[in-house]
Design a protein around this motif. Structure first.
Motif, PDB file in Angstrom:
ATOM      1  N   THR A 175       0.819  -1.216   0.000  1.00  0.00           N
ATOM      2  CA  THR A 175       0.000   0.000   0.000  1.00  0.00           C
ATOM      3  C   THR A 175       0.848   1.261   0.000  1.00  0.00           C
ATOM      4  O   THR A 175       0.316   2.361   0.025  1.00  0.00           O
ATOM      5  CB  THR A 175      -0.926   0.020   1.220  1.00  0.00           C
ATOM      6  OG1 THR A 175      -0.135  -0.226   2.386  1.00  0.00           O
ATOM      7  CG2 THR A 175      -1.997  -1.027   1.092  1.00  0.00           C
ATOM      8  N   HIS A 176       2.178   1.106  -0.011  1.00  0.00           N
ATOM      9  CA  HIS A 176       3.033   2.288  -0.058  1.00  0.00           C
ATOM     10  C   HIS A 176       3.208   2.743  -1.505  1.00  0.00           C
ATOM     11  O   HIS A 176       2.699   3.789  -1.898  1.00  0.00           O
ATOM     12  CB  HIS A 176       4.378   1.961   0.591  1.00  0.00           C
ATOM     13  CG  HIS A 176       5.346   3.096   0.598  1.00  0.00           C
ATOM     14  ND1 HIS A 176       6.643   2.958   0.183  1.00  0.00           N
ATOM     15  CD2 HIS A 176       5.206   4.378   0.961  1.00  0.00           C
ATOM     16  CE1 HIS A 176       7.251   4.117   0.297  1.00  0.00           C
ATOM     17  NE2 HIS A 176       6.410   5.011   0.770  1.00  0.00           N
ATOM     18  N   LEU A 177       3.879   1.913  -2.320  1.00  0.00           N
ATOM     19  CA  LEU A 177       4.086   2.306  -3.714  1.00  0.00           C
ATOM     20  C   LEU A 177       3.818   1.166  -4.687  1.00  0.00           C
ATOM     21  O   LEU A 177       4.182   1.258  -5.847  1.00  0.00           O
ATOM     22  CB  LEU A 177       5.506   2.828  -3.914  1.00  0.00           C
ATOM     23  CG  LEU A 177       5.683   4.312  -3.674  1.00  0.00           C
ATOM     24  CD1 LEU A 177       7.125   4.717  -3.944  1.00  0.00           C
ATOM     25  CD2 LEU A 177       4.779   5.144  -4.564  1.00  0.00           C
TER      26      LEU A 177
ATOM     27  N   CYS B 245       4.821  -2.243  -4.809  1.00  0.00           N
ATOM     28  CA  CYS B 245       5.654  -3.417  -5.073  1.00  0.00           C
ATOM     29  C   CYS B 245       4.928  -4.664  -4.566  1.00  0.00           C
ATOM     30  O   CYS B 245       3.968  -4.577  -3.820  1.00  0.00           O
ATOM     31  CB  CYS B 245       6.993  -3.308  -4.347  1.00  0.00           C
ATOM     32  SG  CYS B 245       8.064  -2.030  -4.987  1.00  0.00           S
ATOM     33  N   THR B 246       5.460  -5.828  -4.947  1.00  0.00           N
ATOM     34  CA  THR B 246       4.894  -7.081  -4.459  1.00  0.00           C
ATOM     35  C   THR B 246       5.624  -7.487  -3.187  1.00  0.00           C
ATOM     36  O   THR B 246       6.824  -7.743  -3.228  1.00  0.00           O
ATOM     37  CB  THR B 246       5.060  -8.187  -5.512  1.00  0.00           C
ATOM     38  OG1 THR B 246       4.541  -7.693  -6.740  1.00  0.00           O
ATOM     39  CG2 THR B 246       4.309  -9.438  -5.109  1.00  0.00           C
TER      40      THR B 246
ATOM     41  N   CYS C 183       7.974  -5.805   2.345  1.00  0.00           N
ATOM     42  CA  CYS C 183       8.137  -5.255   1.004  1.00  0.00           C
ATOM     43  C   CYS C 183       9.613  -4.956   0.764  1.00  0.00           C
ATOM     44  O   CYS C 183      10.250  -4.284   1.570  1.00  0.00           O
ATOM     45  CB  CYS C 183       7.308  -3.984   0.851  1.00  0.00           C
ATOM     46  SG  CYS C 183       7.466  -3.271  -0.779  1.00  0.00           S
TER      47      CYS C 183
ATOM     48  N   ASN D  99      -0.471  -3.167   8.633  1.00  0.00           N
ATOM     49  CA  ASN D  99       0.870  -2.609   8.521  1.00  0.00           C
ATOM     50  C   ASN D  99       1.396  -2.260   9.904  1.00  0.00           C
ATOM     51  O   ASN D  99       0.665  -1.729  10.728  1.00  0.00           O
ATOM     52  CB  ASN D  99       0.849  -1.356   7.654  1.00  0.00           C
ATOM     53  CG  ASN D  99      -0.094  -0.310   8.178  1.00  0.00           C
ATOM     54  OD1 ASN D  99      -1.201  -0.624   8.608  1.00  0.00           O
ATOM     55  ND2 ASN D  99       0.310   0.949   8.175  1.00  0.00           N
TER      56      ASN D  99
ATOM     57  N   GLY E 166       7.855   0.227   8.724  1.00  0.00           N
ATOM     58  CA  GLY E 166       8.150   0.835   7.431  1.00  0.00           C
ATOM     59  C   GLY E 166       7.100   1.853   7.049  1.00  0.00           C
ATOM     60  O   GLY E 166       6.209   2.177   7.827  1.00  0.00           O
ATOM     61  N   PRO E 167       7.202   2.365   5.820  1.00  0.00           N
ATOM     62  CA  PRO E 167       6.393   3.536   5.460  1.00  0.00           C
ATOM     63  C   PRO E 167       4.947   3.259   5.045  1.00  0.00           C
ATOM     64  O   PRO E 167       4.197   4.214   4.895  1.00  0.00           O
ATOM     65  CB  PRO E 167       7.175   4.123   4.288  1.00  0.00           C
ATOM     66  CG  PRO E 167       7.870   2.975   3.677  1.00  0.00           C
ATOM     67  CD  PRO E 167       8.162   2.007   4.783  1.00  0.00           C
ATOM     68  N   ALA E 168       4.529   2.020   4.834  1.00  0.00           N
ATOM     69  CA  ALA E 168       3.170   1.794   4.320  1.00  0.00           C
ATOM     70  C   ALA E 168       2.141   2.477   5.215  1.00  0.00           C
ATOM     71  O   ALA E 168       2.155   2.302   6.426  1.00  0.00           O
ATOM     72  CB  ALA E 168       2.886   0.311   4.230  1.00  0.00           C
ATOM     73  N   PRO E 169       1.247   3.267   4.613  1.00  0.00           N
ATOM     74  CA  PRO E 169       0.304   4.045   5.424  1.00  0.00           C
ATOM     75  C   PRO E 169      -0.933   3.261   5.854  1.00  0.00           C
ATOM     76  O   PRO E 169      -1.640   3.701   6.746  1.00  0.00           O
ATOM     77  CB  PRO E 169      -0.082   5.203   4.509  1.00  0.00           C
ATOM     78  CG  PRO E 169       0.097   4.670   3.138  1.00  0.00           C
ATOM     79  CD  PRO E 169       1.181   3.622   3.198  1.00  0.00           C
ATOM     80  N   ARG E 170      -1.242   2.153   5.202  1.00  0.00           N
ATOM     81  CA  ARG E 170      -2.451   1.429   5.574  1.00  0.00           C
ATOM     82  C   ARG E 170      -2.263  -0.059   5.311  1.00  0.00           C
ATOM     83  O   ARG E 170      -1.315  -0.461   4.626  1.00  0.00           O
ATOM     84  CB  ARG E 170      -3.657   1.986   4.802  1.00  0.00           C
ATOM     85  CG  ARG E 170      -3.471   2.008   3.344  1.00  0.00           C
ATOM     86  CD  ARG E 170      -4.332   3.044   2.656  1.00  0.00           C
ATOM     87  NE  ARG E 170      -4.136   2.896   1.230  1.00  0.00           N
ATOM     88  CZ  ARG E 170      -4.808   2.051   0.467  1.00  0.00           C
ATOM     89  NH1 ARG E 170      -5.770   1.309   0.989  1.00  0.00           N
ATOM     90  NH2 ARG E 170      -4.550   1.947  -0.807  1.00  0.00           N
TER      91      ARG E 170
END
Lengths: 178, 375
Positions: free
Chosen positions: A102-104, A106-107, A119, A132, A135-139
């Motif tokens: 959900t960040h950018l 990737c798989t 990720c 989550n 790391g940076p994933a927001p959701r």
């Protein structure tokens, strides 16, 4: 130069003119018509390019076998490559996680030993549930609709997405009780 | 002995420590004997000798020997001698050398000027001018030939880093951007995509375009100087060396599998366990300090983070203009000062957020996932 008065200018104008006003305009018309036609052809080609002859689109709904095919406490990756999903079975039932960070986008990889999705692009980490936590994933990872088909197989519907932050994981279609 | 040394290097290269060391080294080497209290100034004054050619040469030689000696370590060699990473290893030395060279020439010119002697550029050319032909064109031509030879040899000796065909289900671990984008990729670890991928790169470009309009100092045009452009050089080098080159270096050499940090002599273990459980500012304040549940209303929940961000961008610049940066404010004028402050504070927000993440595992200062708004 054009504004230069006197003899030189009139002398130039007096030389036998190769091109009349009418001839000039018609040449201009042909040139512009050709240019516009080329542009239009380019535009048509570009538009045509947007509609490929063959478009690979895996079906949005697929049958993933019987619930008994999935062992309790496992994260199944057999449909990761073909449909981009993780199928997780716990004590209560089965849910389907979309294998897109959900960040950018990737798989993520499922790390069995660490019991988490991780990720490799920016280091987002998700629990087995998809929540989550590092790391940076927001959701959290998204879940797909999962129901039982008439023949008893699991039917996964990728057109319907359930997001945890919107409270959609409580929806009965996001989770298959077994 | 050597193992202990490697261990301490690994320990020191954990990001919060490595960044603090880099920051301290940056300011001490840029302003030796000029910053801080009297004892610190006395302590760092001997470092001015680094800008003498002989001492600088010895320092670079020692660093180069240490680097070559490190290549005997298999883990170090594996990462540093990988064909894609060779230019980055070279970049460390090239950037360090040219920054040092520029500062050295600037300091030399400052000293010459203080002694009322002609500066280097004047000495070398007489009237401060050289001819394009042959001086410039000839040099460029020679450089072009030598670089062509160098690139051909390089492309023959080091294989291009081509991998297996792309497979959406199999992401390489770690997945890294091309080296020149590793700074951006590193920013993406700390900020949401819309900030790290759109807002900050946009502001970097806008900020670079704005330099000639903000920088009113006309000096240093066409000759080396340091004394006449101290703040300008310091701000630029901070953004370039500390926030761009440094991020590329750690992104290349220290980020390993799963984007975990590894020391330069550490084995890249894909199963290295690093506890990185995120917390948001709202969780720290409401749950940890006030022992209550998070409020339902997102605005109430994020009120502290929003206040903090607003104070950082709106209250800090006027305060700085009144107190600590009064001279700078008077030099630039209100419009230029506030544009400069906005750009500068945005730039500084990156190291602040990095430090918060490394030390407190701070995920977001403001987070409203409902509308995809996180800072």
């Amino acid at each position: 130069m054009a504004a230069a008065p006197g003899k030189p200018a009139s002398a130039q104008a007096a030389t036998p003119s190769v091109m009349t006003r009418r001839g000039f305009l018609s040449t201009l018309g042909v040139a512009w018509t050709a240019f516009a036609a080329a542009c239009a052809a380019g535009a048509v080609a570009t538009t045509r390019f947007m509609f490929p002859n063959v478009l690979f689109e895996p079906p949005q709904q697929f049958k993933a076998g019987l619930p008994a095919d999935f062992q309790t406490g496992t994260v199944d990756q057999r449909y990761k490559e073909s449909f981009g999903v993780f199928i997780v079975r716990d004590e209560q039932g089965i849910y389907v996680l979309r294998a897109v960070c959900t960040h950018l986008g990737c798989t993520p990889n499922w790390l069995e030993a660490e019991n988490k999705f991780k990720c490799p692009c920016h280091g987002s980490g998700f629990y087995r549930s998809g929540i989550n936590y590092e790391g940076p994933a927001p959701r959290p990872l998204e879940r797909y609709r999962i129901v039982l088909a008439d023949d008893g197989q699991i039917l996964i519907d990728k057109t319907k997405i359930f997001a945890q932050e919107k409270g959609e994981w409580s929806s009965p279609d996001s989770f298959l009780k077994v | 002995m050597i193992e202990a040394l490697k261990h301490s290097v690994n320990w020191l290269s954990a990001p919060p420590r490595f960044f603090t060391i880099t920051l301290a080294a940056f300011f001490v080497l840029l302003f030796p004997g000029e910053l801080g209290p009297a004892w610190l100034r006395r302590l760092t004054r001997p470092l001015q000798t680094v800008y003498r050619p002989k001492v600088g040469g010895i320092v670079f030689a020692v660093l180069g020997v240490l680097f070559l000696a490190s290549c005997f370590d298999p883990n170090f060699a594996l990462i540093v001698l990988k064909p894609d990473n060779v230019p980055i290893a070279a970049m460390i030395f090239l950037v360090a050398f040219f920054v040092w060279f520029g500062l050295k020439e600037g300091r030399r010119n400052d000293a010459l000027r203080a002694a009322e002697q002609p500066i280097i550029e004047k000495r070398e050319s007489g009237d401060g001018k050289v001819m394009v032909w042959p001086d410039l064109v000839y040099t460029e031509f020679l450089c072009m030939i030598l670089w062509t030879i160098f690139l051909i040899v390089w492309s023959i000796c080091l294989k291009a880093p081509i991998e297996e065909p792309a497979n959406p289900a199999k992401t390489p671990n770690p997945s890294k951007a091309p080296w020149y984008f590793l700074g951006l990729q590193e920013m993406l670890v700390y900020y949401d995509p819309w900030i790290a991928g759109v807002l900050l790169p946009g502001l970097i470009i806008v900020g670079l375009c704005a330099i000639p309009y903000i920088d009113k100092n006309p000096k240093g045009n066409g000759y080396f100087t340091f004394k006449e452009r101290k703040p300008e050089i310091a701000i630029f080098l901070f953004g370039f060396v500390v926030l761009w080159v440094w991020l590329i270096i750690i992104g290349t050499f220290l980020r390993g599998p799963n984007q975990n940090f590894f020391g330069p002599f550490e084995y890249w273990d894909a199963h290295k366990l690093v506890p990185l459980i995120n917390v948001d500012l709202s969780q720290i304040i409401w749950v940890k300090w006030m022992h209550t549940a998070l409020p339902r209303n997102p605005i109430l929940r994020e009120i502290f983070g929003l206040t903090l961000v607003a104070a950082y961008f709106l209250a800090l610049p006027p305060l700085l203009a009144k107190r600590w940066l009064k001279g700078y404010y008077e030099k630039l004028g209100p419009t230029r000062f506030h544009i400069m402050m906005f750009l500068g504070l945005t730039m500084l927000s990156l190291p602040i957020k990095m430090m918060l993440r490394w030390t407190l595992n701070m995920h977001y200062v403001v987070t409203v996932p409902e509308i995809f708004f996180n800072i």
